[in-house]
Write a protein that holds these residues in place. Sequence first.
Motif, PDB file in Angstrom:
ATOM      1  N   PHE A  32      29.523  27.156 -10.872  1.00 32.32           N
ATOM      2  CA  PHE A  32      28.701  27.894  -9.921  1.00 32.32           C
ATOM      3  C   PHE A  32      28.019  26.926  -8.944  1.00 32.32           C
ATOM      4  CE2 PHE A  32      24.659  29.942  -8.724  1.00 32.32           C
ATOM      5  CZ  PHE A  32      25.151  31.116  -8.170  1.00 32.32           C
ATOM      6  N   SER A  33      27.477  25.841  -9.478  1.00 33.26           N
ATOM      7  CA  SER A  33      26.837  24.840  -8.620  1.00 33.26           C
ATOM      8  C   SER A  33      27.831  24.245  -7.636  1.00 33.26           C
ATOM      9  CB  SER A  33      26.234  23.719  -9.461  1.00 33.26           C
ATOM     10  OG  SER A  33      25.158  24.225 -10.201  1.00 33.26           O
ATOM     11  N   LEU A  93      28.277  26.632  -4.871  1.00 36.14           N
ATOM     12  CA  LEU A  93      27.084  26.607  -4.022  1.00 36.14           C
ATOM     13  C   LEU A  93      27.145  25.461  -3.018  1.00 36.14           C
ATOM     14  CD1 LEU A  93      23.876  27.040  -6.182  1.00 36.14           C
ATOM     15  CD2 LEU A  93      24.810  28.610  -4.508  1.00 36.14           C
ATOM     16  N   SER A  94      27.601  24.321  -3.507  1.00 36.95           N
ATOM     17  CA  SER A  94      27.525  23.119  -2.679  1.00 36.95           C
ATOM     18  C   SER A  94      28.360  23.243  -1.402  1.00 36.95           C
ATOM     19  CB  SER A  94      27.956  21.894  -3.483  1.00 36.95           C
ATOM     20  OG  SER A  94      29.318  22.026  -3.826  1.00 36.95           O
ATOM     21  N   ASP A 134      25.587  25.899   0.658  1.00 38.48           N
ATOM     22  CA  ASP A 134      24.126  26.047   0.596  1.00 38.48           C
ATOM     23  C   ASP A 134      23.368  25.575   1.831  1.00 38.48           C
ATOM     24  OD1 ASP A 134      24.658  23.462  -0.181  1.00 38.48           O
ATOM     25  OD2 ASP A 134      23.752  23.634  -2.159  1.00 38.48           O
ATOM     26  N   ALA A 135      23.773  24.443   2.431  1.00 35.94           N
ATOM     27  CA  ALA A 135      23.030  23.959   3.595  1.00 35.94           C
ATOM     28  C   ALA A 135      23.066  24.997   4.716  1.00 35.94           C
ATOM     29  CB  ALA A 135      23.609  22.631   4.076  1.00 35.94           C
ATOM     30  N   VAL A 150      18.468  20.141   6.694  1.00 32.70           N
ATOM     31  CA  VAL A 150      18.110  20.566   5.335  1.00 32.70           C
ATOM     32  C   VAL A 150      18.130  19.349   4.421  1.00 32.70           C
ATOM     33  CG1 VAL A 150      18.613  22.148   3.456  1.00 32.70           C
ATOM     34  CG2 VAL A 150      19.195  22.792   5.787  1.00 32.70           C
ATOM     35  N   LEU A 170      18.339  20.787  -1.752  1.00 28.83           N
ATOM     36  CA  LEU A 170      19.558  21.515  -2.124  1.00 28.83           C
ATOM     37  C   LEU A 170      19.953  21.209  -3.560  1.00 28.83           C
ATOM     38  CD1 LEU A 170      21.730  21.238   1.093  1.00 28.83           C
ATOM     39  CD2 LEU A 170      20.448  23.200   0.247  1.00 28.83           C
ATOM     40  N   ARG A 205      20.499  23.914  -6.389  1.00 29.65           N
ATOM     41  CA  ARG A 205      21.821  23.976  -7.002  1.00 29.65           C
ATOM     42  C   ARG A 205      21.718  23.884  -8.524  1.00 29.65           C
ATOM     43  NH1 ARG A 205      24.922  19.591  -3.791  1.00 29.65           N
ATOM     44  NH2 ARG A 205      24.430  20.729  -1.893  1.00 29.65           N
ATOM     45  N   ALA A 206      20.710  23.149  -8.975  1.00 29.77           N
ATOM     46  CA  ALA A 206      20.555  22.942 -10.422  1.00 29.77           C
ATOM     47  C   ALA A 206      19.873  24.121 -11.095  1.00 29.77           C
ATOM     48  CB  ALA A 206      19.759  21.675 -10.675  1.00 29.77           C
ATOM     49  N   PRO A 209      20.651  27.279 -11.843  1.00 30.83           N
ATOM     50  CA  PRO A 209      21.295  27.961 -12.974  1.00 30.83           C
ATOM     51  C   PRO A 209      21.649  26.995 -14.106  1.00 30.83           C
ATOM     52  CG  PRO A 209      22.494  28.309 -10.916  1.00 30.83           C
ATOM     53  CD  PRO A 209      21.535  27.190 -10.697  1.00 30.83           C
ATOM     54  N   VAL A 210      21.809  25.721 -13.784  1.00 26.53           N
ATOM     55  CA  VAL A 210      22.192  24.764 -14.816  1.00 26.53           C
ATOM     56  C   VAL A 210      21.040  24.539 -15.784  1.00 26.53           C
ATOM     57  CG1 VAL A 210      23.065  22.470 -15.282  1.00 26.53           C
ATOM     58  CG2 VAL A 210      23.775  23.657 -13.217  1.00 26.53           C
TER      59      VAL A 210
END
Lengths: 179, 283
Positions: free
Chosen positions: A20-21, A24-25, A28-29, B59, B64, B68-69, B71-72
């Motif tokens: 998932f991350s 996102l990457s 996301d920006a 940004v 970020l 991003r972390a 949910p981890v």
Amino acid sequence: MTPVDEQLISRAQSGDAEAFSALLSHSDARVVQIVHGITGNMPDALDVFQTAVLKAWRGMHAFRADSSFDTWLTRIAINEALSHRKKATRLRAVPLDEEHIGELESSNDAPDSGLLREDSRRHLEAAMAALSDRERTVFTLKHVHEYKIREIAHMLDCAEGTVKNYLFRAVHKLRNALS
Amino acid sequence: MNCTHDQEALILYYYDELTAPEAEVLRARLAQCPACQHAWQKLQADMQVMDGLVKPPPVNASDLQRVRAVPVAPRQGPARVQVLRWVASVAAALLIFVTGWYLGAVDNDDKWADSVRFDSDTQLVRIEYEDDESSPLTGSIHDAPMQRELGVILASDIDPLNRMRAARALAHARIAPNVRVSSVLEGVLASDENPVVRLQAVRALNRLYSDRSIPESLRSVLLDRVETDANTAVRMKAMELLVASEQVSMDTRDFMERVGSDSRENPYIRFMAHSSLERLTGE
Ligand SMILES: [Zn+2]
């Protein structure tokens, strides 16, 4: 969608937070910038984005491949930002727009060089702040991030004709601010 | 030629949003109508100025990374001392696992709790959702679907008030120990950022395991909390549960000896350590 994306999506759907991350990457920006266009400041934009990310994670199993992950996440983030703005406007006596314009006007210490440009910038920023949330969102999505009107309609959950109308109004108002 | 001088078509043309035939018609119009030709040049000039002025904000990469972390590691504990830090990460991973399990099991697409209420007399929970379309959920705290829903709130609701209420409901309910509820509470205790939520979670665990033996994973989390939690009430409650579970094990004993002889330690916790040692050693 690339095979890698598909793989990441199915892994994320089965609860893999790393996948998932990774998804996102990719976006996301850009999504934070879009949200910033609605909230008007970075701390709120990050807050809103964080909430959107949690919602996306929580609703990952509901994601259908009929749109890209990017579009889907953007859509969640925009909804979140718009409802955040609604709440913020309800809570504050002074709408964010006016505060924003006040800020712009008080920062009147531009250097001589490029004064004209600085002047246009301030006019344009004030005009941006004065747009309705939806006008500003559509303009940002189209002009800055170059999404297709079809994609924007999907993100905002409205008809393409409606998106066009927001876009026309936004462009018209911003051009007026330049002249 | 009868020209409508349509400005909107120019904007769509600029953004490359006309179909090929529409674009063809427009180009023919531009070739024939000086007013439209002029309007087109003006539009392009204005857009160029806007391009220079409307820039997306930068940004920050570390912001970020943090999001991003999310949910981890949903909520990082306040880890004062870095002893047994792996315990927190194991519990956080467990929380993710359990959350993922819940996500798979619960059939709600985009619901977000607005309020959580629990009536300890009737043992009924009522959850209201933020969006108007989702009707409120009411049910007994003893039902598995309701326990799952509370688990989802505990593990992923961003509003600490909702997490606290969900934990408090579990702390005041008379429910039988089960892995579903226990593992979520364990994860919350190990990694929720909010001390009140952690406190309610450890209270709920105390209630759940009153005079029963506790799982090994929970024992590790409790040891970690007593040692590192920033909140004294959480540490005391964690200590109470450790002592009450009365499990004889070497590292618990070492732990109690260490805590009991630490003069900087909270007196209540030291007292519990001493009385626990007395029972463990039969003195
Ligand atoms: Zn014309």
